[in-house]
Write an enzyme that holds these catalytic residues in place. Structure first.
Site, short mmCIF file in Angstrom:
data_model
loop_
_atom_site.label_atom_id
_atom_site.label_comp_id
_atom_site.label_asym_id
_atom_site.label_seq_id
_atom_site.Cartn_x
_atom_site.Cartn_y
_atom_site.Cartn_z
N GLY A 1 7.97 -6.32 2.51
CA GLY A 1 7.23 -7.39 3.00
C GLY A 1 5.76 -7.76 2.49
O GLY A 1 5.49 -6.88 1.79
N GLN B 1 -2.44 -10.76 1.26
CA GLN B 1 -2.39 -9.47 0.15
C GLN B 1 -2.34 -9.80 -1.05
O GLN B 1 -2.74 -9.12 -2.27
CB GLN B 1 -1.08 -8.90 0.59
CG GLN B 1 -1.00 -8.11 1.77
CD GLN B 1 0.14 -7.24 2.04
OE1 GLN B 1 1.21 -7.71 2.57
NE2 GLN B 1 0.32 -5.97 1.59
N CYS C 1 2.01 0.60 3.49
CA CYS C 1 1.65 -0.65 3.04
C CYS C 1 1.47 -0.73 1.75
O CYS C 1 0.84 0.05 1.12
CB CYS C 1 0.19 -1.17 3.84
SG CYS C 1 -0.22 -2.61 3.69
N LEU C 2 1.93 -2.13 1.05
CA LEU C 2 1.59 -2.21 -0.52
C LEU C 2 0.04 -2.25 -0.57
O LEU C 2 -0.21 -1.99 -2.00
CB LEU C 2 2.31 -3.54 -0.84
CG LEU C 2 3.75 -3.38 -1.00
CD1 LEU C 2 4.33 -5.11 -0.94
CD2 LEU C 2 4.38 -2.53 -1.89
N HIS D 1 3.94 -5.90 11.62
CA HIS D 1 3.16 -5.60 10.41
C HIS D 1 2.45 -6.71 9.69
O HIS D 1 1.40 -6.70 9.32
CB HIS D 1 3.70 -4.48 9.31
CG HIS D 1 3.06 -4.00 8.31
ND1 HIS D 1 2.53 -2.79 8.07
CD2 HIS D 1 2.61 -4.55 7.08
CE1 HIS D 1 1.92 -2.51 6.98
NE2 HIS D 1 1.78 -3.91 6.48
N GLU D 2 3.26 -7.69 9.15
CA GLU D 2 2.78 -8.73 8.32
C GLU D 2 2.35 -9.92 9.08
O GLU D 2 1.27 -10.57 8.65
CB GLU D 2 4.21 -9.54 7.83
CG GLU D 2 5.07 -8.60 6.81
CD GLU D 2 4.13 -7.87 5.93
OE1 GLU D 2 3.20 -8.60 5.29
OE2 GLU D 2 4.74 -6.64 5.35
N HIS E 1 -1.33 -8.86 9.27
CA HIS E 1 -2.17 -9.05 7.90
C HIS E 1 -2.75 -10.40 8.09
O HIS E 1 -4.01 -10.50 7.57
CB HIS E 1 -1.23 -8.94 6.70
CG HIS E 1 -1.11 -7.61 6.12
ND1 HIS E 1 -1.98 -6.98 5.62
CD2 HIS E 1 0.26 -7.13 5.83
CE1 HIS E 1 -1.70 -5.99 5.13
NE2 HIS E 1 -0.25 -5.78 5.13
ZN ZN Z 1 0.95 -4.45 4.59
#
Ligand code: ZN
Length: 165
Positions: free
Chosen positions: A46, A51, A92-93, A134-135, A138
């Protein structure tokens, strides 16, 4: 299409609230196309627009419950229903190499617009429900590390979720 640079923890944009998308125009479509390509390239599940430094309520994610996996575009998404609770390992990226247990719903329903502004609802279980939460967090400037109950050693992670890999 182009790959966008993924911001990591410490960058201010990750802590800001993203604005609602009002225009479903070519610029939005380009952002979505770039985010799809960036997510594919990252190996994550995701990606939220902040991000990649764009403070707009836009998310792309992989629905891993579908066979084959399906890339889903979510504009102005909101988790409108959730059920159950389970502790899942998350990553998380934007926080590379860090994993921890977070309590997430076992099932969630999201309401969002597609790239043309049409509203739809979508359900997800397990990792997909986790990813919905999670997304969308963000988009409000929150990182999963705020919710970690226990960090885990990267070597012990078998299937990391959240949006990291
Ligand atoms: Zn993330």
């Amino acid at each position: 299409m182009a790959l966008r640079n993924i911001l990591t923890q410490g960058e201010e944009q990750l802590l800001k609230r993203s604005r609602k998308v009002e225009k479903f125009d070519a610029r939005l479509h380009m952002l979505l196309d770039d985010m799809r390509e960036t997510l594919e390239h990252s190996g994550g599940v995701g990606l939220a627009a902040p991000q990649v430094g764009v403070l707009r309520r836009v998310v792309v994610l992989l629905d891993v419950n579908k066979e084959p996996e399906e890339m889903v575009e979510l504009v102005n998404p909101e988790v409108i229903e959730q059920r159950g609770a389970e502790r899942r390992v998350e990553g998380c990226l934007s926080v590379p190499g860090v994993y921890g247990y977070v309590t997430r719903p076992t099932w969630a329903k999201i309401r969002a617009q597609d790239r043309n502004g049409n509203w739809f609802e979508r359900e997800g279980e397990g990792m997909v429900a986790q990813c919905f939460c999670h997304e969308t967090e963000h988009l409000d400037g929150h990182l999963f590390t705020e919710k970690v109950e226990e960090y885990v050693d990267v070597d012990d992670v078998q299937d990391g979720a959240g949006d990291g890999e």
